[in-house]
Scaffold this active site. Structure first.
Site, PDB file in Angstrom:
ATOM      1  N   GLU A 321      86.774 108.422  93.205  1.00 59.78           N
ATOM      2  CA  GLU A 321      85.528 109.093  93.172  1.00 59.78           C
ATOM      3  C   GLU A 321      84.445 108.649  92.438  1.00 59.78           C
ATOM      4  O   GLU A 321      83.143 108.583  92.450  1.00 59.78           O
ATOM      5  CB  GLU A 321      85.881 110.480  92.613  1.00 59.78           C
ATOM      6  CG  GLU A 321      84.737 111.574  92.886  1.00 59.78           C
ATOM      7  CD  GLU A 321      85.226 113.105  92.761  1.00 59.78           C
ATOM      8  OE1 GLU A 321      85.423 114.038  93.641  1.00 59.78           O
ATOM      9  OE2 GLU A 321      85.643 113.238  91.496  1.00 59.78           O
ATOM     10  N   HIS A 350     112.043 101.340  99.181  1.00 57.45           N
ATOM     11  CA  HIS A 350     112.642 101.691 100.249  1.00 57.45           C
ATOM     12  C   HIS A 350     111.659 102.420 101.422  1.00 57.45           C
ATOM     13  O   HIS A 350     112.387 103.190 102.153  1.00 57.45           O
ATOM     14  CB  HIS A 350     113.758 102.530  99.913  1.00 57.45           C
ATOM     15  CG  HIS A 350     114.758 102.064  98.990  1.00 57.45           C
ATOM     16  ND1 HIS A 350     115.828 101.384  99.261  1.00 57.45           N
ATOM     17  CD2 HIS A 350     114.876 101.904  97.499  1.00 57.45           C
ATOM     18  CE1 HIS A 350     116.462 100.616  98.146  1.00 57.45           C
ATOM     19  NE2 HIS A 350     115.759 100.945  97.365  1.00 57.45           N
ATOM     20  N   LYS A 454      80.872 119.872 100.719  1.00 62.22           N
ATOM     21  CA  LYS A 454      80.915 120.916 100.623  1.00 62.22           C
ATOM     22  C   LYS A 454      79.726 121.705 101.457  1.00 62.22           C
ATOM     23  O   LYS A 454      79.936 122.801 101.844  1.00 62.22           O
ATOM     24  CB  LYS A 454      80.541 121.087  98.924  1.00 62.22           C
ATOM     25  CG  LYS A 454      81.650 121.012  98.286  1.00 62.22           C
ATOM     26  CD  LYS A 454      81.205 121.442  96.613  1.00 62.22           C
ATOM     27  CE  LYS A 454      82.295 120.620  95.645  1.00 62.22           C
ATOM     28  NZ  LYS A 454      81.562 120.758  94.367  1.00 62.22           N
TER      29      LYS A 454
HETATM   30  O1  LIG Z   1      85.835 121.888  88.013  1.00 67.20           O
HETATM   31  P1  LIG Z   1      85.249 122.019  89.124  1.00 67.20           P
HETATM   32  O2  LIG Z   1      83.728 122.217  89.064  1.00 67.20           O
HETATM   33  O3  LIG Z   1      85.679 123.442  90.186  1.00 67.20           O
HETATM   34  O4  LIG Z   1      85.205 120.810  90.318  1.00 67.20           O
HETATM   35  C1  LIG Z   1      86.414 120.384  90.735  1.00 67.20           C
HETATM   36  C2  LIG Z   1      86.273 119.075  91.714  1.00 67.20           C
HETATM   37  O5  LIG Z   1      85.390 119.318  92.670  1.00 67.20           O
HETATM   38  C3  LIG Z   1      84.272 118.485  93.031  1.00 67.20           C
HETATM   39  O6  LIG Z   1      83.935 118.704  94.207  1.00 67.20           O
HETATM   40  C4  LIG Z   1      84.133 117.087  92.361  1.00 67.20           C
HETATM   41  O7  LIG Z   1      84.295 116.202  93.431  1.00 67.20           O
HETATM   42  C5  LIG Z   1      85.461 116.800  91.414  1.00 67.20           C
HETATM   43  O8  LIG Z   1      84.899 115.575  90.667  1.00 67.20           O
HETATM   44  C6  LIG Z   1      85.625 118.002  90.489  1.00 67.20           C
HETATM   45  O9  LIG Z   1      86.660 117.528  89.700  1.00 67.20           O
END
Ligand SMILES: O=P(O)(O)OC[C@H]1O[C@H](O)[C@H](O)[C@@H](O)[C@@H]1O
Length: 527
Positions: A321, A350, A454
């Protein structure tokens, strides 16, 4: 290179940290002195970037944020006294809270103490806590931890079914942003499970999140047990030493001060602006060499110790990431990254080590060696030989076999898996990623690609709503193309078909008529 020259190369490049008892060996990476010279000026810049970052520069320009995970283990380094104080206070809050849970001063309604904890979080809000739990939780921890790290209903059921008594189970909802859908869904489902048992969820729930996030607001308005702050200057993938990692660790009885100390010692060692004396710089050098500064080779991480099983998974997020970026800091398209995978040795010998040894040479290995086999004496398996001797033999054998077949490897050696060495390992890789990012001129601290995924998911859920509305309104069977037209998204016909198929499979009232192998032949109605 003959054995004598290799032995010399080993000694020439061996790094040893006395306080931590940690060795780093990059002698089996085939770079030469000219290559090292060629990176000198890049390293000078990387060291300077790191100094600026630690002083509070906006090291994450896209999100306009400071990057301060190094301050967490040395609060005096924070750029303002207010930040220093905040870090110190949060740490005290975490210790006091864990202590009160352990002694029963904080206890569930009608019960004398908590026995279990569910940790709900994803990405950086799960991987560090999971890795550390696997590596360091005592055999009989004060609280048994269970993780919900997805929005998979069956996965949530499985976790809940493993818990004997929700009435003695604490719930941590961990989300830095407080708006990530998966932990939100997990939280809502768990809340319903508490309600089904007539338990008042708020009396069991703790939020770990940024001030004023959605999660923070829910926790405040519902009167949860407590909220522990998370800061915008700590990235998710570097949050193990923040409240995100420390709360679950402390609840399991893991020595969080020792973890922080180990990380601090490693931070001190990796701050040295001299390549040969800086283990993180040596790692970054080896990565750069192996992948030509373009990630051309994958990083295979093989800890020869069961308790470090999740290290590669943890590193997958930290490395991929951070480094997996389309553009560099000048906006040039570069498609950077280093792919990371692995589980543990000798188990993987293995499985896929056959390919490593003989197949496509598109990787470099990182072997993690732990010198202490176990804390008690080992029985003999063969005369004079223990199970640990075998494990050690397999590690050395694999290193040698790989090298003989022109496959490079790095070996990291620690004396023992304990809170200090785990803290140090995390810090070592955090800094190596930061330095490498400077070498290849990318922003290691944002994740624009994740945001795109997202948004796309949110679009699909919106589409689902519109599709169901069409079916509710029409009250007759329609083809998928007709539904797509009526929903105003003819171009999304395939996605609509998949949404409907999922609803159909889950008995959500969607009825399919026609040939399932020919989606265009189907007519769909609400039953
Ligand atoms: O802790 P949060 O704000 O829920 O984020 C949780 C995770 O999701 C995000 O989409 C990022 O890609 C991550 O870097 C992060 O750790």
């Amino acid at each position: 290179m003959d054995a004598k020259a290799l032995w010399q190369r080993y000694q020439d490049w061996l790094y040893f940290h006395e306080g931590l008892g940690l060795y780093l060996d990059i002698s089996r990476m085939r770079f030469d002195n000219a290559f090292v010279e060629s990176l000198q000026s890049k390293f000078e810049k990387a060291f300077a970037d790191m100094v600026a970052l630690e002083k509070g520069a906006i090291a994450n320009p896209d999100e306009n944020r400071m990057v301060g995970h190094y301050w967490l283990r040395n609060p005096d380094l924070a750029p303002t006294p207010e930040l220093t104080q905040e870090i110190v206070q949060t740490l005290e809050q975490i210790e006091t809270f864990a202590d009160q849970v352990h002694t029963g001063a904080i206890h569930p309604p009608k019960e004398s103490c908590f026995t279990d904890v569910i940790s709900i979080g994803i990405g950086g809000s799960a991987l560090g806590p999971q890795f550390v739990a696997e590596a360091l939780a005592p055999d009989s921890p004060p609280l048994n931890i269970h993780f919900i790290d997805n929005t998979d209903p069956a996965g949530i059921d499985r976790v809940l079914s493993h818990i004997n008594n929700l009435a003695t189970t604490l719930v941590l909802v961990i989300s830095k942003s407080g708006g990530t859908p998966e932990p939100r869904n997990g939280m809502i489902e768990v809340k319903k499970a508490y309600a089904a048992k007539n338990l008042d969820f708020a009396k069991y729930a703790v939020a770990i999140t940024s001030a004023d996030s959605n999660l923070d607001k829910v926790a405040q308005s519902e009167g949860w047990l407590t909220t522990v702050p998370m800061y915008d200057w700590v990235g998710g993938r570097t949050s193990e030493m923040s409240s995100v990692g420390l709360v679950p660790a402390a609840l399991q009885g893991i020595d969080i001060r020792a973890m922080l100390d180990g990380a601090k010692e490693m931070d001190d060692a990796t701050r040295i602006s001299n390549l040969k004396n800086n283990p993180a710089a040596l790692l970054a050098l080896a990565w750069y060499f192996s992948g030509n500064g373009k990630g051309e080779k994958d990083m295979v991480v093989l800890p020869y110790k069961d308790s470090l099983l999740l290290f590669s998974r943890y590193l997958q997020q930290l490395v991929m990431e951070s480094l997996g970026k389309e553009q560099d800091l000048d906006g040039k398209t570069v498609y950077q990254g280093i792919a990371v995978y692995g589980n543990k040795g000798s188990t993987d010998q293995h499985a896929y080590v056959q390919q490593l040894r003989e197949g496509v040479p598109n990787f470099f290995a990182t072997l993690i060696e732990v010198l202490e086999d176990r804390q008690t004496p080992s029985p003999e398996i063969d005369p004079g030989v223990t199970a640990g001797d075998y494990l050690s033999g397999f590690l050395l054998g694999t290193r040698q076999a790989l090298y003989e077949n022109n496959r490079d490897s790095i070996t990291v050696t620690i004396p023992q898996v304990n809170a200090r060495t785990v803290g140090a390992l995390i810090a070592l890789y955090e800094r190596a990623v930061g330095l490498y990012a400077s070498l290849v001129n990318i922003n290691a601290y944002h994740q624009p690609g994740v945001e795109a995924g997202k948004k796309a998911a949110a679009t699909i859920l919106d589409l689902q709503k519109r599709v169901v509305e069409v079916l509710q309104k029409e009250k007759k069977a329609l083809s998928i193309a007709e539904i797509a037209d009526k929903a105003g998204s003819p171009e999304q016909v395939e996605a609509i078909y998949k949404i409907l198929r999922h609803l159909h499979a889950n008995h959500r009232g969607v009825v399919f008529t026609g040939d399932l192998s020919k989606p265009a032949s189907l007519t769909v109605s609400l039953g």
